[in-house]
Design a protein around this motif. Structure first.
Motif, PDB file in Angstrom:
ATOM      1  N   UNK A   1       0.839  -1.193   0.000  1.00  0.00           N
ATOM      2  CA  UNK A   1       0.000   0.000   0.000  1.00  0.00           C
ATOM      3  C   UNK A   1       0.875   1.245   0.000  1.00  0.00           C
ATOM      4  N   UNK A   2       0.463   2.235  -0.763  1.00  0.00           N
ATOM      5  CA  UNK A   2       1.142   3.533  -0.782  1.00  0.00           C
ATOM      6  C   UNK A   2       0.094   4.595  -0.486  1.00  0.00           C
ATOM      7  N   UNK A   3       0.372   5.442   0.493  1.00  0.00           N
ATOM      8  CA  UNK A   3      -0.593   6.449   0.922  1.00  0.00           C
ATOM      9  C   UNK A   3       0.042   7.828   0.816  1.00  0.00           C
ATOM     10  N   UNK A   4      -0.672   8.751   0.183  1.00  0.00           N
ATOM     11  CA  UNK A   4      -0.211  10.133   0.076  1.00  0.00           C
ATOM     12  C   UNK A   4      -1.187  11.032   0.823  1.00  0.00           C
ATOM     13  N   UNK A   5      -0.858  12.304   1.018  1.00  0.00           N
ATOM     14  CA  UNK A   5      -1.723  13.177   1.828  1.00  0.00           C
ATOM     15  C   UNK A   5      -3.165  13.266   1.347  1.00  0.00           C
ATOM     16  N   UNK A   6      -3.398  13.035   0.058  1.00  0.00           N
ATOM     17  CA  UNK A   6      -4.765  13.083  -0.438  1.00  0.00           C
ATOM     18  C   UNK A   6      -5.563  11.832  -0.160  1.00  0.00           C
ATOM     19  N   UNK A   7      -4.898  10.788   0.312  1.00  0.00           N
ATOM     20  CA  UNK A   7      -5.560   9.533   0.642  1.00  0.00           C
ATOM     21  C   UNK A   7      -5.578   9.365   2.154  1.00  0.00           C
ATOM     22  N   UNK A   8      -6.513   8.587   2.658  1.00  0.00           N
ATOM     23  CA  UNK A   8      -6.545   8.317   4.090  1.00  0.00           C
ATOM     24  C   UNK A   8      -6.062   6.902   4.350  1.00  0.00           C
ATOM     25  N   UNK A   9      -5.333   6.735   5.442  1.00  0.00           N
ATOM     26  CA  UNK A   9      -4.844   5.401   5.800  1.00  0.00           C
ATOM     27  C   UNK A   9      -5.983   4.552   6.351  1.00  0.00           C
ATOM     28  N   UNK A  10      -6.832   5.162   7.158  1.00  0.00           N
ATOM     29  CA  UNK A  10      -8.035   4.504   7.658  1.00  0.00           C
ATOM     30  C   UNK A  10      -9.029   5.585   8.062  1.00  0.00           C
ATOM     31  N   UNK A  11     -10.160   5.181   8.619  1.00  0.00           N
ATOM     32  CA  UNK A  11     -11.215   6.141   8.942  1.00  0.00           C
ATOM     33  C   UNK A  11     -10.809   7.149  10.006  1.00  0.00           C
ATOM     34  N   UNK A  12      -9.757   6.855  10.767  1.00  0.00           N
ATOM     35  CA  UNK A  12      -9.321   7.799  11.793  1.00  0.00           C
ATOM     36  C   UNK A  12      -8.799   9.095  11.183  1.00  0.00           C
ATOM     37  N   UNK A  13      -8.448   9.037   9.885  1.00  0.00           N
ATOM     38  CA  UNK A  13      -7.945  10.231   9.225  1.00  0.00           C
ATOM     39  C   UNK A  13      -9.029  11.087   8.602  1.00  0.00           C
ATOM     40  N   UNK A  14     -10.293  10.724   8.819  1.00  0.00           N
ATOM     41  CA  UNK A  14     -11.408  11.457   8.227  1.00  0.00           C
ATOM     42  C   UNK A  14     -12.103  12.330   9.258  1.00  0.00           C
ATOM     43  N   UNK A  15     -12.608  13.462   8.791  1.00  0.00           N
ATOM     44  CA  UNK A  15     -13.434  14.327   9.623  1.00  0.00           C
ATOM     45  C   UNK A  15     -14.876  14.151   9.187  1.00  0.00           C
ATOM     46  N   UNK A  16     -15.767  13.714  10.090  1.00  0.00           N
ATOM     47  CA  UNK A  16     -17.163  13.475   9.709  1.00  0.00           C
ATOM     48  C   UNK A  16     -17.787  14.685   9.017  1.00  0.00           C
ATOM     49  N   UNK A  17     -18.479  14.425   7.902  1.00  0.00           N
ATOM     50  CA  UNK A  17     -19.163  15.485   7.184  1.00  0.00           C
ATOM     51  C   UNK A  17     -18.274  16.357   6.324  1.00  0.00           C
ATOM     52  N   UNK A  18     -16.996  16.020   6.219  1.00  0.00           N
ATOM     53  CA  UNK A  18     -16.060  16.846   5.457  1.00  0.00           C
ATOM     54  C   UNK A  18     -15.508  16.057   4.274  1.00  0.00           C
ATOM     55  N   UNK A  19     -15.496  16.687   3.095  1.00  0.00           N
ATOM     56  CA  UNK A  19     -14.925  16.038   1.918  1.00  0.00           C
ATOM     57  C   UNK A  19     -13.410  15.942   2.041  1.00  0.00           C
ATOM     58  N   UNK A  20     -12.859  15.007   1.297  1.00  0.00           N
ATOM     59  CA  UNK A  20     -11.416  14.768   1.326  1.00  0.00           C
ATOM     60  C   UNK A  20     -10.919  14.824  -0.122  1.00  0.00           C
ATOM     61  N   UNK A  21     -10.818  16.037  -0.655  1.00  0.00           N
ATOM     62  CA  UNK A  21     -10.546  16.215  -2.073  1.00  0.00           C
ATOM     63  C   UNK A  21      -9.061  16.124  -2.410  1.00  0.00           C
ATOM     64  N   UNK A  22      -8.796  15.527  -3.561  1.00  0.00           N
ATOM     65  CA  UNK A  22      -7.506  15.627  -4.237  1.00  0.00           C
ATOM     66  C   UNK A  22      -7.802  16.282  -5.580  1.00  0.00           C
ATOM     67  N   UNK A  23      -6.983  17.234  -5.991  1.00  0.00           N
ATOM     68  CA  UNK A  23      -7.246  17.906  -7.258  1.00  0.00           C
ATOM     69  C   UNK A  23      -6.071  17.729  -8.207  1.00  0.00           C
ATOM     70  N   UNK A  24      -6.383  17.739  -9.496  1.00  0.00           N
ATOM     71  CA  UNK A  24      -5.375  17.735 -10.552  1.00  0.00           C
ATOM     72  C   UNK A  24      -5.513  19.040 -11.319  1.00  0.00           C
ATOM     73  N   UNK A  25      -4.391  19.696 -11.567  1.00  0.00           N
ATOM     74  CA  UNK A  25      -4.410  20.982 -12.250  1.00  0.00           C
ATOM     75  C   UNK A  25      -3.505  20.960 -13.471  1.00  0.00           C
ATOM     76  N   UNK A  26      -4.067  21.394 -14.611  1.00  0.00           N
ATOM     77  CA  UNK A  26      -3.283  21.726 -15.784  1.00  0.00           C
ATOM     78  C   UNK A  26      -3.312  23.237 -15.924  1.00  0.00           C
ATOM     79  N   UNK A  27      -2.866  23.749 -17.054  1.00  0.00           N
ATOM     80  CA  UNK A  27      -2.831  25.203 -17.216  1.00  0.00           C
ATOM     81  C   UNK A  27      -4.225  25.820 -17.097  1.00  0.00           C
ATOM     82  N   UNK A  28      -5.225  25.206 -17.727  1.00  0.00           N
ATOM     83  CA  UNK A  28      -6.604  25.689 -17.626  1.00  0.00           C
ATOM     84  C   UNK A  28      -7.559  24.515 -17.427  1.00  0.00           C
ATOM     85  N   UNK A  29      -7.084  23.505 -16.733  1.00  0.00           N
ATOM     86  CA  UNK A  29      -7.864  22.290 -16.526  1.00  0.00           C
ATOM     87  C   UNK A  29      -7.894  21.949 -15.053  1.00  0.00           C
ATOM     88  N   UNK A  30      -9.057  21.497 -14.610  1.00  0.00           N
ATOM     89  CA  UNK A  30      -9.242  21.214 -13.193  1.00  0.00           C
ATOM     90  C   UNK A  30     -10.028  19.917 -13.032  1.00  0.00           C
TER      91      UNK A  30
END
Length: 246
Positions: A116-145
């Motif tokens: 398993x490989x975990x980065x800041x945008x991923x959670x290791x388990x449910x303890x890393x989640x805040x109830x009711x809060x999204x856990x977004x990872x975004x990808x950005x290009x010059x004008x792409x989201x």
């Protein structure tokens, strides 16, 4: 973003276990490798130095007081979740290298693999989640989201008309991690660093468009309406799907 130092290889310490560690590290050079040894995860070389500072672990060494002394730090495997989460919150990436057989039943070296490989945008388990809060990872290009919440499966992607609109989307989603297309200009990188100085950032391994073949196999029809049909938008979404697979 935390700065990583290269792992120095010590040829004199050429034991089977250390060869396994080096193999795992070569596969994931940008991650801190948690290397399972019995009831502990051990870290070696620069990984040990970095983790000891970030987690306040005791820094010890293999081959102590010799020319081949190698820094190491360890932590109990049953407590790994909390330690991994602390590293993610500081912007580090973690690779978990497990024993793939019971040491009691194996003659010789115990096989090990990164499972398993975990980065800041991923959670290791449910303890890393805040109830009711999204856990977004975004990808950005010059004008792409594109934005993906790994906890809910929500996936959105679009092209925008201006740099200002792109940065506005970044603020709106408040991501845990940002994946940048390799070709983005340094002016955009600088603007993102100024706007989100504490958010973990990484450069995608490949151009977003190169990930397109892997998109259709995982995007359900119900989600397709949240992804603009443009090639650029779909490519950004594909880049996030590729992150999920790593």
């Amino acid at each position: 973003m935390p700065q990583r130092r290269s792992t120095e290889v010590r040829p004199a310490d050429d034991t089977p276990v250390m060869r396994q560690f080096r193999s795992a590290k070569e596969q994931h050079p940008d991650a801190l490798v948690f290397f399972r040894m019995g009831d502990f995860y051990e870290l070696f070389y620069d990984d040990a130095v970095i983790a000891s500072r970030a987690l306040e672990l005791t820094l010890t060494s293999r081959n102590k007081n010799s020319a081949d002394e190698i820094p190491m730090a360890g932590l109990p495997h049953h407590a790994a979740s909390g330690y991994v989460q602390r590293l993610l919150e500081q912007g580090f990436k973690v690779a978990i290298c497990e024993q793939m057989a019971d040491p009691k039943t194996v003659k010789g070296i115990v096989p090990r693999e990164v499972v398993r490989v975990v980065s800041p945008g991923l959670t290791y388990d449910d303890n890393g989640l805040t109830p009711g809060q999204n856990h977004w990872v975004v990808a950005l290009g010059e004008l792409t989201f594109a934005a993906l919440d790994f906890t809910t499966g929500e996936l959105l992607a679009a092209t925008v008309e201006s740099r200002e609109a792109l940065l506005a989307e970044l603020v709106r989603f408040d991501p845990k991690e940002i994946v940048l297309e390799p070709e983005v200009g340094q002016d955009l990188v600088g603007a993102i660093a100024t706007l989100r100085p504490r958010t973990s950032r990484r450069i995608a391994a490949r151009a977003f468009a190169d990930e397109l073949p892997g998109l259709d196999s995982v995007v359900a029809a119900a989600e397709a309406e949240t992804i603009q049909p443009s090639v650029a938008a779909r490519a950004a979404a594909a880049a996030l799907v590729a992150v999920l697979r790593t």
